[in-house]
Enzyme design. Sequence first.
Site, PDB file in Angstrom:
ATOM      1  N   PHE A  19       6.108 -28.893 -12.662  1.00 25.54           N
ATOM      2  CA  PHE A  19       5.711 -29.951 -11.783  1.00 25.54           C
ATOM      3  C   PHE A  19       4.623 -30.681 -12.495  1.00 25.54           C
ATOM      4  CE2 PHE A  19       8.185 -27.048  -8.941  1.00 25.54           C
ATOM      5  CZ  PHE A  19       8.965 -28.032  -8.209  1.00 25.54           C
ATOM      6  N   GLU A 175      11.638 -14.720   0.481  1.00 25.56           N
ATOM      7  CA  GLU A 175      12.813 -15.308   0.576  1.00 25.56           C
ATOM      8  C   GLU A 175      13.860 -14.705  -0.276  1.00 25.56           C
ATOM      9  OE1 GLU A 175      10.477 -19.938   0.663  1.00 25.56           O
ATOM     10  OE2 GLU A 175      10.826 -18.870  -1.199  1.00 25.56           O
ATOM     11  N   ALA A 320       3.401 -25.979  -6.237  1.00 28.00           N
ATOM     12  CA  ALA A 320       3.954 -27.276  -6.998  1.00 28.00           C
ATOM     13  C   ALA A 320       2.898 -28.348  -6.380  1.00 28.00           C
ATOM     14  CB  ALA A 320       5.493 -27.247  -6.490  1.00 28.00           C
TER      15      ALA A 320
END
Lengths: 440, 440
Positions: A19, A175, A320
């Site tokens: 990024f 996640e 990011a």
Amino acid sequence: MASEVAIQRPRVVIIGAGFGGLSAAKALAGKPFGVTLVDRYNYHLFQPLLYQVATAALSPADIASPIRTVFRRQPNVDVILANVSGIDVARNQVIAEGRSIPFDYLIVATGAQQAYFGHADWAQHAPGLKTIDDATYLRRRILLAFEKAEIEPDHDERRRLLNFVVVGGGPTGVELAGAIAELAKRALASDFRNIDPRSARIVLVEAGPRILTQFDESLSSSALQALEQLGVEVRSGTEVTGCDDAGVSMGDERIESRTILWAAGVEASPASRWLGAESDRAGRAKVEPDLSLPGRPHIFVIGDTASCVDAEGKPLPGVAPVAKQQGYYVAHAIAARAAGKSVPAFRYRDYGTLATIGRSRAVAQIGRIKLSGFAAWLLWCFAHIYFLIGFRNRLLVMVNWAWSFATFQRGARLITGIVGARIRDVKPEAVAKSSVREEA
Amino acid sequence: MASEVAIQRPRVVIIGAGFGGLSAAKALAGKPFGVTLVDRYNYHLFQPLLYQVATAALSPADIASPIRTVFRRQPNVDVILANVSGIDVARNQVIAEGRSIPFDYLIVATGAQQAYFGHADWAQHAPGLKTIDDATYLRRRILLAFEKAEIEPDHDERRRLLNFVVVGGGPTGVELAGAIAELAKRALASDFRNIDPRSARIVLVEAGPRILTQFDESLSSSALQALEQLGVEVRSGTEVTGCDDAGVSMGDERIESRTILWAAGVEASPASRWLGAESDRAGRAKVEPDLSLPGRPHIFVIGDTASCVDAEGKPLPGVAPVAKQQGYYVAHAIAARAAGKSVPAFRYRDYGTLATIGRSRAVAQIGRIKLSGFAAWLLWCFAHIYFLIGFRNRLLVMVNWAWSFATFQRGARLITGIVGARIRDVKPEAVAKSSVREEA
């Protein structure tokens, strides 16, 4: 020829097309610099969705964009696929595969790698998730655990194969644990004849007092509740004291498991060693307020490789948006400096933080606004589609998500890279992977 | 329990979940048999589109369907992920990873593998395309050739890297050569700074007098013309006499090349050896008119593993429709036999043959109808979407094709599996692949 023109322009070398590096190179478009972007992969990876590759929801190509294509229409960018092994600070050269790449300005954006806090031997038993190859490797391990359990006659070994332990309660751990639970309890539920995948036990272990510490306490609680509803056991305040090929030890307690995933922490890439720079405990280089290296105003360090604090002295998170804003800032700082101007210090603008738990719940914290549940999940979906690079990847991720949402299925359930091996013998150690590799 | 019921029903074991095995297992739905389907992969592969994975147009998951999901709602099918190593014909057992799987009826549908006609050492220099791992390996080699050329200072070596040789002018060879030409001349055209990918030379070598011999001569000519328009050099009537890591020899002539792809022929899997069966030159087992093994009426061999002829005595081609029809036929033959009835001999119905050349041309031969150009290509697209398994794969392939058609781009341009290696040192030999592996 283009190269002759380039010689007359100052050269900015960027190491890493994550990024930070990508954002810096883009921000140098149309500016009077030649840009060389070096990466060890030929693609930019959208890391926030990597856990979906590991859990068979997306294909690698859905979240990766060829770097050359990104810069196809930006003629001042030259892309080199190579492994960087060092920086010759005295000569202003980057060393990559025996070749020297000279620079006038250098942007180091090499990111982070898994950290095992002095337990490097755990890496082979508890792989982490930083690269595409890591993700297809985790996918293989997770799917193979169910396949091995299906043909395993021994009850205890079958139990071990159906236990999954995720270490680390940050966004990646949450996640991953949520996605594995949904895989076991929904996508695979009717696919086996000898085992019931719904009986799989998924344990999320966090050393700190609660999961998702970067969020407000009320959102941590929402996330915890959502995980428990998915059938994930959450153990916060529990420190892992050992990892081996058959399980995890936590003090006196032990969970037998053949599949341990590591999401407990990262450390910076070795770049600050290359630079001979002073670094913090996580190996991140200490930088000036303009992100340059002390005493080296033409060398910048950004993203997960840099140690930065915000206005209140709190360290910036390894996410990011920080890397992207820093890449953009540094590109403009270089342009300003070349024009003889000075720039104000870098300042991070926090637009909020998101984490998802399973297929329809998430938590979001945007300034003082706190959201959880389905609304937060919609926001999460929208944000991730929006920040993906390229129309194709956006479209494919949307199509995949719509299909998975409607069917509870996973579309990328492939076990690859097991050529010629006996399935029962496929060992984690048999596969090269980046988390455990030695640096070149 | 389901298994107790199964014991009372005759058991059909099917080895291989390719087109033949899958079709047989599906045709046994609702019939009074227990079915065990054994494959070394956890997915059924739609091989006709494998060349699109090798040339970065599709992701592996787009053309693969998890076998368990295919049979989720067919409770008499039990799926086992294992490598079969033999068949104990005397005891009616399949041997897979030290385990014996007993059968009352056996269907052998193990497909084909690359054949190098007595030149096994060519395999490492000229890999073939039969599996997903083969395809991602070819993709890596093709994409790395351009990356290496970009950083290569030596003119001759750069030339060698930009020369691609495809050996074999059947559908796979033609499709591969066309796709590589489009990759070089369109998708990669503006992505490099030191090389011009459009200068890549793509040579298709065919030993026979013309390409696509299974088609009518006029369609061969159309295909040849289409390939030449894409910039492929076609050398028919040219026999390869040597392959090494730097090129291909054809008698006195030599083409220097670092990327040689083998599409020149296949031989049957070792199944007829397992069966102790009489086989033809390509290793395919000779079978009775009902596809059973002579003297073993309960053992059937289908698809690329069987040697069959049509009504005129011509050998049946090694294509998906033959395997599918045979699978369906054998399932019904077993049911008939179990009910004490006899079945007529297997008869192949040829619905036509298709091959595509690049993004908008194809050739099609359907009985006496011959089509070429854009109309044939539309038919090709339609047929391939139609025969793909599952809504998701159809949708994703359509989305990918629409995007590629509109943009000339390739969406899956990932070089994977090069972790920690120096890019310039990545050697073909460093990677395990199925075409060159020893049997277990």
